[in-house]
Design a protein around this motif. Sequence first.
Motif, PDB file in Angstrom:
ATOM      1  N   HIS B 108       8.957  -2.126   3.361  1.00 37.70           N
ATOM      2  CA  HIS B 108       8.054  -3.280   3.440  1.00 37.70           C
ATOM      3  C   HIS B 108       6.875  -3.106   2.503  1.00 37.70           C
ATOM      4  CE1 HIS B 108      10.190  -5.152   6.644  1.00 37.70           C
ATOM      5  NE2 HIS B 108      10.031  -4.128   7.468  1.00 37.70           N
ATOM      6  N   ARG B 109       6.431  -4.219   1.944  1.00 37.93           N
ATOM      7  CA  ARG B 109       5.238  -4.182   1.103  1.00 37.93           C
ATOM      8  C   ARG B 109       4.050  -3.780   1.963  1.00 37.93           C
ATOM      9  NH1 ARG B 109       6.805  -7.216  -3.499  1.00 37.93           N
ATOM     10  NH2 ARG B 109       8.621  -8.475  -3.045  1.00 37.93           N
ATOM     11  N   ILE B 110       3.058  -3.131   1.335  1.00 34.36           N
ATOM     12  CA  ILE B 110       1.940  -2.641   2.134  1.00 34.36           C
ATOM     13  C   ILE B 110       1.171  -3.792   2.780  1.00 34.36           C
ATOM     14  CG2 ILE B 110       1.680  -0.450   0.924  1.00 34.36           C
ATOM     15  CD1 ILE B 110      -0.643  -1.676  -0.598  1.00 34.36           C
ATOM     16  N   GLY B 111       1.160  -4.942   2.116  1.00 31.67           N
ATOM     17  CA  GLY B 111       0.476  -6.100   2.682  1.00 31.67           C
ATOM     18  C   GLY B 111       1.057  -6.463   4.037  1.00 31.67           C
ATOM     19  N   GLU B 146      -5.690  -7.614  -4.690  1.00 33.38           N
ATOM     20  CA  GLU B 146      -4.844  -8.806  -4.602  1.00 33.38           C
ATOM     21  C   GLU B 146      -3.449  -8.534  -5.143  1.00 33.38           C
ATOM     22  OE1 GLU B 146      -7.725  -8.751  -6.186  1.00 33.38           O
ATOM     23  OE2 GLU B 146      -9.102 -10.139  -5.167  1.00 33.38           O
ATOM     24  N   GLU B 147      -3.377  -7.672  -6.165  1.00 39.16           N
ATOM     25  CA  GLU B 147      -2.061  -7.357  -6.722  1.00 39.16           C
ATOM     26  C   GLU B 147      -1.399  -6.244  -5.920  1.00 39.16           C
ATOM     27  OE1 GLU B 147      -2.899  -6.423 -10.835  1.00 39.16           O
ATOM     28  OE2 GLU B 147      -4.305  -8.105 -10.792  1.00 39.16           O
ATOM     29  N   ARG B 148      -2.197  -5.268  -5.563  1.00 40.13           N
ATOM     30  CA  ARG B 148      -1.655  -4.107  -4.870  1.00 40.13           C
ATOM     31  C   ARG B 148      -1.040  -4.456  -3.516  1.00 40.13           C
ATOM     32  NH1 ARG B 148       0.524  -0.588  -7.638  1.00 40.13           N
ATOM     33  NH2 ARG B 148      -0.789   0.260  -9.277  1.00 40.13           N
ATOM     34  N   PRO B 153       5.202   1.143  -0.869  1.00 43.09           N
ATOM     35  CA  PRO B 153       4.566   2.460  -0.819  1.00 43.09           C
ATOM     36  C   PRO B 153       4.955   3.391  -1.969  1.00 43.09           C
ATOM     37  CG  PRO B 153       5.259   1.828   1.378  1.00 43.09           C
ATOM     38  CD  PRO B 153       5.740   0.750   0.450  1.00 43.09           C
ATOM     39  N   HIS B 154       6.222   3.355  -2.406  1.00 43.38           N
ATOM     40  CA  HIS B 154       6.627   4.300  -3.452  1.00 43.38           C
ATOM     41  C   HIS B 154       5.965   4.009  -4.792  1.00 43.38           C
ATOM     42  CE1 HIS B 154       9.577   1.108  -4.523  1.00 43.38           C
ATOM     43  NE2 HIS B 154       9.332   1.552  -5.730  1.00 43.38           N
ATOM     44  N   GLU B 155       5.395   2.816  -4.930  1.00 44.72           N
ATOM     45  CA  GLU B 155       4.741   2.481  -6.197  1.00 44.72           C
ATOM     46  C   GLU B 155       3.327   3.042  -6.289  1.00 44.72           C
ATOM     47  OE1 GLU B 155       6.264  -1.725  -7.595  1.00 44.72           O
ATOM     48  OE2 GLU B 155       5.746  -1.801  -5.484  1.00 44.72           O
ATOM     49  N   LEU B 156       2.861   3.646  -5.195  1.00 48.61           N
ATOM     50  CA  LEU B 156       1.492   4.157  -5.169  1.00 48.61           C
ATOM     51  C   LEU B 156       1.482   5.678  -5.238  1.00 48.61           C
ATOM     52  CD1 LEU B 156       0.197   1.981  -2.206  1.00 48.61           C
ATOM     53  CD2 LEU B 156       0.008   1.475  -4.633  1.00 48.61           C
ATOM     54  N   GLY B 158      -0.035   9.496  -4.138  1.00 48.63           N
ATOM     55  CA  GLY B 158      -0.303  10.072  -2.823  1.00 48.63           C
ATOM     56  C   GLY B 158      -1.671   9.683  -2.281  1.00 48.63           C
ATOM     57  N   GLY B 159      -2.681   9.751  -3.129  1.00 43.58           N
ATOM     58  CA  GLY B 159      -4.030   9.417  -2.705  1.00 43.58           C
ATOM     59  C   GLY B 159      -4.151   7.947  -2.322  1.00 43.58           C
ATOM     60  N   MET B 160      -3.498   7.083  -3.117  1.00 49.24           N
ATOM     61  CA  MET B 160      -3.538   5.647  -2.838  1.00 49.24           C
ATOM     62  C   MET B 160      -2.817   5.327  -1.531  1.00 49.24           C
ATOM     63  SD  MET B 160      -5.280   3.836  -4.831  1.00 49.24           S
ATOM     64  CE  MET B 160      -6.363   4.494  -6.057  1.00 49.24           C
ATOM     65  N   ARG B 161      -1.696   6.011  -1.295  1.00 50.20           N
ATOM     66  CA  ARG B 161      -0.964   5.809  -0.041  1.00 50.20           C
ATOM     67  C   ARG B 161      -1.823   6.203   1.148  1.00 50.20           C
ATOM     68  NH1 ARG B 161       3.648   9.242  -1.863  1.00 50.20           N
ATOM     69  NH2 ARG B 161       4.477   7.939  -3.506  1.00 50.20           N
ATOM     70  N   GLN B 162      -2.558   7.313   0.989  1.00 45.69           N
ATOM     71  CA  GLN B 162      -3.400   7.739   2.099  1.00 45.69           C
ATOM     72  C   GLN B 162      -4.516   6.716   2.318  1.00 45.69           C
ATOM     73  OE1 GLN B 162      -2.935   9.038   4.743  1.00 45.69           O
ATOM     74  NE2 GLN B 162      -2.940  11.228   4.448  1.00 45.69           N
ATOM     75  N   ARG B 163      -4.972   6.075   1.247  1.00 46.94           N
ATOM     76  CA  ARG B 163      -5.972   5.010   1.406  1.00 46.94           C
ATOM     77  C   ARG B 163      -5.389   3.832   2.175  1.00 46.94           C
ATOM     78  NH1 ARG B 163     -10.544   5.478  -2.197  1.00 46.94           N
ATOM     79  NH2 ARG B 163     -10.263   7.363  -3.418  1.00 46.94           N
TER      80      ARG B 163
END
Lengths: 328, 325
Positions: B108-111, B146-148, B153-156, B158-163
């Motif tokens: 699933h998309r993070i949104g 807005e884009e993110r 999840p795999h497009e981010l 490690g640090g961004m995923r934790q955010r």
Amino acid sequence: MNNDSSKLLEVENLRQHFPIRGGVMMKQIGAVKAVDGVSFDIETGETLGLVGESGCGKSTLGKALVRLLNPTGGRIRFKGHDITHMRQGRIRPLRQDFQMVFQDPAESLDARMAVGELVAEPLIIQGIGNRVSRQKRVAELLDRVGLPGNSAGKFPFEFSGGQRQRIGIARALALNPDLLVLDEPVSALDVSVQSQVMNLLLELQRDFEMSYLFIAHDLAVVKHMSDRIAVMYLGKIVELAPAEEIYRNPRHAYTKALLSAIPVPDPTAKRARVILEGDVPSPIHPPAGCAFGHRVGHERYEESVGQELPFEEVAPGHWVQKCPCCID
Amino acid sequence: MSTLLDIKGLVTSFDTDSGWVRAVDGISFSVEKGKTVGLVGESGCGKTVTAMSIIDLLPKPSGHVLEGEINFKGRDLCKVTGAEKRKIRGGEIGVIFQEPMAALNPVHRIGKQLVEILKLHEKMSSRAALQKAVQLLDAVGIPAPEERISSYPHELSGGMRQRVMIAIALACEPDLLIADEPTTALDVTVQAQILELIQSMQAKLGMAVLMITHDLGVIAQNCDEVVVMYAGRVVERAPVRELFAHPRHAYTKGLLNSIPRIESERKSELNTIPGQVASIQDFVSGCRFCQRIDRKNSVLLRQRPDYREIALGHWVETCPECFLA
């Protein structure tokens, strides 16, 4: 380069690229430049620490040095032999003298082999001794790394993480190497076990006069173990200096940021932290200029674009990659 | 100051092939409103099981809370059931797990994952939830939210995923954030970013944080109070400065002494704690640190040491051998 006898390992402009293939014909469409022009040397009995964030190429560099990979370019000289492109058959006898210890002992030890077999395997491959003498040597090695006497008949899963790492070390020691490449040997261990394994490594180095390449991301651990430290960023060494010097007097902005990010185990310590923005850029499309200046969006980054960034000695034994944005 | 979370005599057991084992064996501590409490200990000491007991995410059917109370804002979470429990979990208590790749849903998309929690807990409309989701991503420092928001999840990194995990955990402005090794999988520079983020969000929302970690550096720089666990029990608990300056349990002291420090002499021998943690089936009922360092005193190994408050807020297991005067 001169053939200085105290230099055990000399690395010159080493490059390790991995091809990216794509399209119908699986043609090479790019490359991951994991190690991109790295030079250093290691002297007899010395520990060189190698630090950097994940993806900076430090493990790849370790593997390339022991020739688990085929380097793309540059030169590796070990005890005067050029091993850069040597065939595996010819390298095998030399391997006695350089061995590797891996990060995760649970993965690097074959779960179906007893510890005795695991430690004897290098001896068998090199055709050393007979069964009886090998058994004796295995017992000796297990004792040396502090494993209980009945370990040889047991399997890796019967041991704790710290003990498994000791098995990995015993295996690497079996052939009396001159150089050990230690790839994050204590990262997976708990604090109290970590210090036991670090003490063991220091003791072994003193007793057998080995050289270490100690790869880790924990800067306090690296400082404790190393004589000199190399800081790697995106496939390149940006700074290399004696251990004390690099902590006292870091010159590259990345080294400074890395040092300031270590959480110090002292609640009264208040420090000015440099919080870095962003992540390490991709080694597939590295920035055209200084990779670190690009990450932090330095105002003088543009000046580094298209420049060859020289690796210069700024003080005795203290080398820094010079660029307009990262050096004051 | 008032107590937000108060754990009393918690026992969590697992039904295994070799019988019931007590992963958490009668522990007590509390978390004050707005404060950060660090839960520190080696792997297998029961830190994560403690956290999972609080939010009732123990592996089922083997894991059970057998005894004790988990009082959260005046309710015993062990007695709360069904709908109310789900309201608390994710709503009043947010959780960040160690490995964001395992905690986020990869398909699933993070949104969508952010919107889901807002619709469920805050009863928002899809549109309002989406707007709020963008704000949340922005608040945790994700560029171009807005884009993110339509990234997987795999497009981010490690640090961004934790955010993203933090954004989800904080979506409903919880009173308590449980952070289970939030930075262990991250590099030091990214670790510093994430810890800074947790601190600033804590200041903004006035929430309490239960920070689970094995890194004493992280504890020293982020926590108000420390709870030291060993082999399923709390051996010492104290305000952070007090604990680092005057550890009173031999295990705490051993742990503090065995970390290599930047200022220590290079290549010198490090202090170590002898032995290793016994496996959970073999735990003695008495002092387990005595068991580790192989003391033969049978009374100490049989009788559980008292857990006493020796100074204001400073609790120690007072085993006659391990308690330091």
